[in-house]
Design a protein around this motif. Sequence first.
Motif, short mmCIF file in Angstrom:
data_model
loop_
_atom_site.label_atom_id
_atom_site.label_comp_id
_atom_site.label_asym_id
_atom_site.label_seq_id
_atom_site.Cartn_x
_atom_site.Cartn_y
_atom_site.Cartn_z
N UNK A 196 8.19 22.87 6.77
CA UNK A 196 9.58 23.05 7.34
C UNK A 196 10.14 21.98 8.30
N UNK A 197 10.52 22.40 9.18
CA UNK A 197 11.16 21.52 10.26
C UNK A 197 10.61 20.40 10.51
N UNK A 198 11.28 19.30 10.69
CA UNK A 198 10.64 18.05 10.90
C UNK A 198 9.56 17.78 11.87
N UNK A 199 9.64 18.72 13.04
CA UNK A 199 8.78 18.71 13.80
C UNK A 199 7.26 19.33 13.68
N UNK A 200 7.02 19.60 12.41
CA UNK A 200 5.89 20.17 12.03
C UNK A 200 5.21 19.09 11.25
N UNK A 201 5.67 17.99 11.37
CA UNK A 201 4.70 16.68 10.66
C UNK A 201 3.84 16.21 11.86
N UNK A 202 2.78 15.44 11.58
CA UNK A 202 1.85 15.23 12.52
C UNK A 202 2.35 13.99 13.08
N UNK A 203 1.82 13.62 14.13
CA UNK A 203 2.00 12.44 15.23
C UNK A 203 1.72 11.10 14.24
N UNK A 204 0.56 11.28 13.43
CA UNK A 204 0.27 10.17 12.63
C UNK A 204 1.18 9.90 11.42
N UNK A 205 1.59 11.14 10.99
CA UNK A 205 2.76 11.19 9.83
C UNK A 205 3.90 10.34 10.44
N UNK A 206 4.55 10.74 11.65
CA UNK A 206 5.47 9.90 12.43
C UNK A 206 5.44 8.47 12.47
N UNK A 207 4.35 8.26 12.85
CA UNK A 207 3.87 6.60 13.03
C UNK A 207 3.92 6.02 11.68
N UNK A 208 3.39 6.50 10.65
CA UNK A 208 3.25 5.85 9.37
C UNK A 208 4.69 5.76 8.90
N UNK B 2 5.15 -0.05 -5.06
CA UNK B 2 3.96 -0.52 -4.24
C UNK B 2 3.94 -2.00 -4.57
N UNK B 3 4.37 -2.45 -5.81
CA UNK B 3 4.19 -3.80 -6.35
C UNK B 3 5.22 -4.90 -5.73
N UNK B 4 6.30 -4.31 -5.06
CA UNK B 4 7.33 -5.20 -4.56
C UNK B 4 7.61 -4.92 -2.90
N UNK B 5 6.79 -3.86 -2.41
CA UNK B 5 6.99 -3.58 -1.00
C UNK B 5 5.83 -3.37 -0.21
N UNK B 6 5.82 -3.84 1.04
CA UNK B 6 4.54 -3.72 1.66
C UNK B 6 3.95 -2.28 2.09
N UNK B 7 5.21 -1.28 2.17
CA UNK B 7 4.50 -0.22 2.79
C UNK B 7 5.46 0.83 2.09
N UNK B 8 4.63 1.53 1.02
CA UNK B 8 5.49 2.70 0.40
C UNK B 8 5.09 4.07 0.87
N UNK B 9 5.84 4.93 1.26
CA UNK B 9 5.51 6.26 1.80
C UNK B 9 5.79 7.35 0.69
N UNK C 195 0.87 -1.05 0.02
CA UNK C 195 0.18 -0.04 -0.04
C UNK C 195 0.94 1.30 0.09
N UNK C 196 0.16 2.45 -0.24
CA UNK C 196 1.01 3.63 -0.37
C UNK C 196 0.35 4.46 0.65
N UNK C 197 1.18 5.09 1.34
CA UNK C 197 0.86 6.18 2.14
C UNK C 197 1.22 7.50 1.81
N UNK C 198 0.54 8.51 1.70
CA UNK C 198 1.00 9.87 1.19
C UNK C 198 1.00 10.56 2.50
N UNK C 199 2.04 11.12 2.85
CA UNK C 199 2.12 11.84 4.19
C UNK C 199 2.47 13.31 3.78
N UNK C 200 1.92 14.38 4.43
CA UNK C 200 2.36 15.54 4.31
C UNK C 200 3.31 15.81 5.37
N UNK C 201 4.53 16.56 4.89
CA UNK C 201 5.63 16.60 5.88
C UNK C 201 5.43 17.87 6.73
N UNK C 202 4.66 18.74 6.22
CA UNK C 202 4.57 20.16 6.71
C UNK C 202 5.51 21.05 5.88
#
Length: 249
Positions: A12-24, A75-82, A3-10
């Motif tokens: 700028x600084x890495x700490x502006x990503x969401x907690x869910x983004x970090x977990x995924x 995505x065809x060759x990996x379980x989790x693509x971000x 599966x593919x997970x699209x994550x918004x990084x925010x």
Amino acid sequence: MGRVIFIGAGPGSADLITVRGVRRLAEADVVLFDALTDPALRELAPRARWVDVGKRGFGRAANQEAINARLVREAQSHACVVRLKGGDPSVFGRLEEELQALTEQGIPFEIVPGVTAALAAAADSARPLTRRGSGRSVSLTTAMTQLGTLQATRSADTEVFYMAGRQLGALSRKLREAGWPADAPACVVSRAGWPDAITSAHRVDTLADAAVLHAGRPAVVTVGAGAAALAPRTTPADASATSLHMPAP
Ligand code: SAH
């Protein structure tokens, strides 16, 4: 198939990503990322393979097809693509094309939202995008059309322009043509969300003055109600007098 997970990084600084983004991100086998995202994000997925699709030979308009194809292949060759995108994936992020490519192949996906540049700019400049009584609507607009020409609009009380940083003089003229008054407030924020963010305040007709200050930095231009400096607070006596004459927002 993965599966593919699209994550918004925010923006700028890495700490502006969401907690869910970090977990995924921690679950990723492969991360396809763009140039704008903070390298510190890599620490959140240390065992994943990181692929820079913002590089020459991959990124930008002409190569969107190559990114779509790469996404499908991974995505065809990996379980989790971000798929890590700057800001929010749904705002000027070519998300539609990438979702279409996945859907055509029946590849499942998830989207994790992020802080878009307009919101980080509002925070850095302490200029709220909506204002009680004067700013009821906000528009996120790209100053660049698909054909690469500059266009401006006046479709909301507050208009936030993306992708205009290199052409502030031209944007100023187009804003006037679109009906913005010469003295309407305009605010430019570059590298919003980073420790070295720069904010500058202008009027629509003096926007070109910002060009040197923000040169070479990603910037958004906010125009209208949401670009105004904070007005001094009205006293309770003033407020009750005003409310007699003003319609409720
Ligand atoms: N998806 C992104 C926007 C990508 S389009 C988002 O939601 O923010 C790229 C444009 O976004 C740039 O031309 C610039 O106008 C704006 N931008 C991206 N990062 C920025 C930042 N940190 N500060 C100011 N503007 C930024």
